[in-house]
Design a protein around this motif. Structure first.
Motif, PDB file in Angstrom:
ATOM      1  N   LEU A 181      37.341  32.669  30.994  1.00 42.49           N
ATOM      2  CA  LEU A 181      37.856  33.957  30.513  1.00 42.49           C
ATOM      3  C   LEU A 181      37.740  35.037  31.586  1.00 42.49           C
ATOM      4  O   LEU A 181      38.568  35.940  31.658  1.00 42.49           O
ATOM      5  CB  LEU A 181      37.123  34.393  29.238  1.00 42.49           C
ATOM      6  N   LEU A 182      36.725  34.915  32.428  1.00 44.25           N
ATOM      7  CA  LEU A 182      36.536  35.855  33.539  1.00 44.25           C
ATOM      8  C   LEU A 182      37.732  35.795  34.493  1.00 44.25           C
ATOM      9  O   LEU A 182      38.093  36.791  35.122  1.00 44.25           O
ATOM     10  CB  LEU A 182      35.235  35.488  34.273  1.00 44.25           C
ATOM     11  N   GLU A 183      38.341  34.609  34.589  1.00 49.07           N
ATOM     12  CA  GLU A 183      39.497  34.416  35.487  1.00 49.07           C
ATOM     13  C   GLU A 183      40.832  34.629  34.776  1.00 49.07           C
ATOM     14  O   GLU A 183      41.882  34.659  35.415  1.00 49.07           O
ATOM     15  CB  GLU A 183      39.469  32.980  36.066  1.00 49.07           C
ATOM     16  N   SER A 184      40.817  34.755  33.447  1.00 46.80           N
ATOM     17  CA  SER A 184      42.065  34.853  32.685  1.00 46.80           C
ATOM     18  C   SER A 184      42.777  36.175  32.953  1.00 46.80           C
ATOM     19  O   SER A 184      42.178  37.244  32.898  1.00 46.80           O
ATOM     20  CB  SER A 184      41.750  34.705  31.185  1.00 46.80           C
ATOM     21  N   GLU A 185      44.070  36.084  33.244  1.00 45.80           N
ATOM     22  CA  GLU A 185      44.864  37.287  33.561  1.00 45.80           C
ATOM     23  C   GLU A 185      44.844  38.267  32.386  1.00 45.80           C
ATOM     24  O   GLU A 185      44.728  39.479  32.566  1.00 45.80           O
ATOM     25  CB  GLU A 185      46.318  36.904  33.896  1.00 45.80           C
ATOM     26  N   GLU A 186      44.948  37.700  31.178  1.00 45.96           N
ATOM     27  CA  GLU A 186      44.978  38.523  29.952  1.00 45.96           C
ATOM     28  C   GLU A 186      43.690  39.350  29.829  1.00 45.96           C
ATOM     29  O   GLU A 186      43.712  40.557  29.562  1.00 45.96           O
ATOM     30  CB  GLU A 186      45.072  37.549  28.759  1.00 45.96           C
ATOM     31  N   VAL A 187      42.556  38.684  30.056  1.00 44.70           N
ATOM     32  CA  VAL A 187      41.247  39.356  29.959  1.00 44.70           C
ATOM     33  C   VAL A 187      41.088  40.362  31.091  1.00 44.70           C
ATOM     34  O   VAL A 187      40.622  41.482  30.884  1.00 44.70           O
ATOM     35  CB  VAL A 187      40.092  38.322  29.939  1.00 44.70           C
ATOM     36  N   LYS A 188      41.497  39.966  32.301  1.00 51.70           N
ATOM     37  CA  LYS A 188      41.398  40.874  33.450  1.00 51.70           C
ATOM     38  C   LYS A 188      42.143  42.176  33.171  1.00 51.70           C
ATOM     39  O   LYS A 188      41.624  43.269  33.403  1.00 51.70           O
ATOM     40  CB  LYS A 188      41.984  40.206  34.706  1.00 51.70           C
ATOM     41  N   ALA A 191      43.129  43.492  30.261  1.00 48.64           N
ATOM     42  CA  ALA A 191      42.665  44.289  29.109  1.00 48.64           C
ATOM     43  C   ALA A 191      41.254  44.817  29.270  1.00 48.64           C
ATOM     44  O   ALA A 191      40.949  45.920  28.823  1.00 48.64           O
ATOM     45  CB  ALA A 191      42.767  43.437  27.840  1.00 48.64           C
ATOM     46  N   TYR A 192      40.346  44.026  29.906  1.00 51.61           N
ATOM     47  CA  TYR A 192      38.923  44.409  29.850  1.00 51.61           C
ATOM     48  C   TYR A 192      38.232  44.535  31.201  1.00 51.61           C
ATOM     49  O   TYR A 192      37.123  45.038  31.274  1.00 51.61           O
ATOM     50  CB  TYR A 192      38.145  43.394  28.995  1.00 51.61           C
ATOM     51  N   LEU A 193      38.863  44.037  32.256  1.00 45.36           N
ATOM     52  CA  LEU A 193      38.166  44.047  33.543  1.00 45.36           C
ATOM     53  C   LEU A 193      38.815  44.996  34.546  1.00 45.36           C
ATOM     54  O   LEU A 193      38.493  44.997  35.726  1.00 45.36           O
ATOM     55  CB  LEU A 193      38.083  42.623  34.130  1.00 45.36           C
ATOM     56  N   GLY A 194      39.768  45.773  34.065  1.00 46.56           N
ATOM     57  CA  GLY A 194      40.393  46.778  34.925  1.00 46.56           C
ATOM     58  C   GLY A 194      41.126  46.192  36.106  1.00 46.56           C
ATOM     59  O   GLY A 194      41.034  46.680  37.233  1.00 46.56           O
ATOM     60  N   GLY A 195      41.880  45.089  35.855  1.00 45.42           N
ATOM     61  CA  GLY A 195      42.630  44.528  36.990  1.00 45.42           C
ATOM     62  C   GLY A 195      43.549  43.435  36.553  1.00 45.42           C
ATOM     63  O   GLY A 195      43.579  43.024  35.442  1.00 45.42           O
TER      64      GLY A 195
END
Length: 234
Positions: free
Chosen positions: A221-228, A230-234
């Motif tokens: 999930l840390l590498e998931s584009e969707e998560v990046k 929405a939640y990781l600012g990138g």
């Protein structure tokens, strides 16, 4: 160890959790991430008996917790470090820690556990006679975690442990969470700092408006584009 099955929770007419299901296995660190108002804290309060589901069930080691009250849930082995720390400001550090062991009768083990907490959080040992309300934000977070550890939980649930802390302290708090987990305590973590949470967790669930929209291995999930996005600012 813990499973939520189709859990619905309401605040009056507001439908806060809309059929949530997830599991936490023994020995894991599992994190719930999502934006403000997604239902993460509601989830934790439902597990620890501060709220009760209108529908669905919460099971801990095959016991249904849906209508069990909060003190009984602590006695069963679940300890909750609430958002905003909620320490007893007019009591000393050591008195706060004593209260964490309130339901225990094993005096010698309580003493040993107090020593363990002071080893985990050396700052608390230095401040043990100080009033908890005079501690810094980071020290108060350490105290809230130490107090929860004093009940000897099998499952430790943490709500926003990094909130309002300087980056260096955040790193320290997360290292201590890992240490607590490695010593045999299962951890369920709610955290606004998604990157930090995913970096120490085994698995993660993403909440949006009371529903789980994504789940999986934390590193993936840390590498998931969707998560990046929405939640990781990138």
């Amino acid at each position: 160890m813990l499973s939520l099955n189709n859990v619905h929770v309401y605040y009056g007419a507001i439908h806060a959790l809309k059929g949530i299901s997830f599991q936490v296995n023994q020995g894991e660190i599992v994190t719930l991430i999502g934006s403000n108002g997604a239902g993460k804290s509601t989830c934790l309060k439902t597990i620890s008996g501060l709220l009760h589901p209108k529908q669905g069930s919460v099971q801990f080691k095959d016991k249904d917790l849906s209508n069990v009250n909060a003190p009984e849930i602590v006695a069963m082995g679940i300890s909750h470090v609430p958002e905003g720390r909620r320490i007893f400001a007019n009591m000393s550090v050591s008195e706060n820690l004593d209260l964490g062991a309130y339901l225990r009768k094993d005096k010698q083990n309580i003493k040993d556990d107090m020593e363990k907490v002071y080893t985990l959080f050396p700052r608390l040992r230095e401040r043990r006679k100080q009033l908890a309300g005079t501690l810094s934000g980071g020290e108060q977070q350490m105290l809230a975690m130490g107090r929860a550890v004093m009940s000897r939980p099998q499952l430790l649930i943490l709500d926003e442990p990094s909130m309002g802390l300087a980056p260096l302290l955040v790193k320290q708090i997360f290292e201590i969470i890992k240490e607590i987990n490695e010593s045999g305590t299962t951890v369920l973590l709610v955290e606004q700092n998604a990157r930090m949470a995913l970096s120490i967790a085994n698995r993660a669930y993403v909440l949006e408006t009371g529903k789980i929209v994504l789940e999986g291995d934390a590193k993936e999930l840390l590498e998931s584009e969707e998560v990046k996005k929405a939640y990781l600012g990138g």
